[in-house]
Design an enzyme around this catalytic site. Sequence first.
Site, mmCIF file in Angstrom:
data_model
loop_
_atom_site.group_PDB
_atom_site.id
_atom_site.type_symbol
_atom_site.label_atom_id
_atom_site.label_comp_id
_atom_site.label_asym_id
_atom_site.label_seq_id
_atom_site.Cartn_x
_atom_site.Cartn_y
_atom_site.Cartn_z
ATOM 1 N N ALA A 46 -42.559 -11.556 55.962
ATOM 2 C CA ALA A 46 -42.871 -12.038 57.931
ATOM 3 C C ALA A 46 -41.297 -12.045 57.918
ATOM 4 O O ALA A 46 -40.231 -12.230 56.674
ATOM 5 C CB ALA A 46 -43.131 -13.394 57.834
ATOM 6 N N LEU A 85 -40.477 -18.965 55.866
ATOM 7 C CA LEU A 85 -41.248 -17.835 56.725
ATOM 8 C C LEU A 85 -41.588 -17.439 55.138
ATOM 9 O O LEU A 85 -41.082 -17.820 54.514
ATOM 10 C CB LEU A 85 -40.190 -17.021 57.737
ATOM 11 C CG LEU A 85 -40.127 -16.777 58.393
ATOM 12 C CD1 LEU A 85 -39.504 -16.228 59.927
ATOM 13 C CD2 LEU A 85 -41.438 -16.982 59.575
ATOM 14 N N ASP A 86 -43.141 -16.932 55.356
ATOM 15 C CA ASP A 86 -43.429 -15.806 54.100
ATOM 16 C C ASP A 86 -42.543 -14.809 54.590
ATOM 17 O O ASP A 86 -42.247 -14.117 54.166
ATOM 18 C CB ASP A 86 -44.371 -15.292 54.228
ATOM 19 C CG ASP A 86 -45.833 -16.621 53.330
ATOM 20 O OD1 ASP A 86 -45.406 -16.993 53.617
ATOM 21 O OD2 ASP A 86 -46.483 -16.895 54.466
ATOM 22 N N PRO A 87 -42.246 -14.166 52.322
ATOM 23 C CA PRO A 87 -41.346 -12.795 52.289
ATOM 24 C C PRO A 87 -41.572 -11.597 53.059
ATOM 25 O O PRO A 87 -40.780 -11.358 53.137
ATOM 26 C CB PRO A 87 -41.498 -12.632 50.911
ATOM 27 C CG PRO A 87 -41.923 -13.792 50.104
ATOM 28 C CD PRO A 87 -42.554 -14.930 50.814
#
EC number: 5.4.99.25
Length: 235
Positions: A48, A44-46
């Site tokens: 998210a 997951l992106d930071p």
Amino acid sequence: MDLAVELKEGILLVDKPQGRTSFSLIRALTKLIGVKKIGHAGTLDPFATGVMVMLIGRKFTRLSDILLFEDKEYEAIAHLGTTTDSYDCDGKVVGRSKKIPSLEEVLSAAEYFQGEIQQLPPMFSAKKVQGKKLYEYARKGLSIERHHSTVQVHLQITKYEYPLLHFVVSCSKGTYIRSIAHELGTMLGCGAYLEQLRRLRSGRFSIDECIDGNLLDHPDFDISPYLRDAHGNSL
């Protein structure tokens, strides 16, 4: 195999906190249990949050390719009227619009995101083109030809109060929710970026089954009661 190590093998479901990278959780888990063979079923992106399926031990890291291909479900918030280069809240603002789409326009645009669609990956992504990740080109200010991918999506609008558009989407592997937000903004003629993202489900594993990712920073935290097998059953 040492029994203590054997008991530390399995699937651990973690709710990734906002602001942390997926790999920071993997490092924390490695330090906590001393097992170096740790994988995942999708990062997951930071910015998210939500379900991260962490795979501990050789027996379970082998499942990575299988679990990566399973469908995922997200709840998200798109911010209308502003466009960023990365299609999300961490990017540089590259456009603004004063247009305020009506609810009818929003619902009409959302109809496109039902079933099989063609999606273009963001320049700020880990998708590889000519042996390099797209974000490597983007960080140098370079744009490179990208190819559309076929993905399956089912999007439902849950709330709309301009500029925030709330939606839930279930999708196949390789779907970029950032791109969905960007495409919605383009279709509405106002631009948009992804403000918030939370993964609710990864395959059979749901957010209700996850532990708080910050617990992995506690040196005395015992993961044993939370380990699962490949079918989701407690070990």
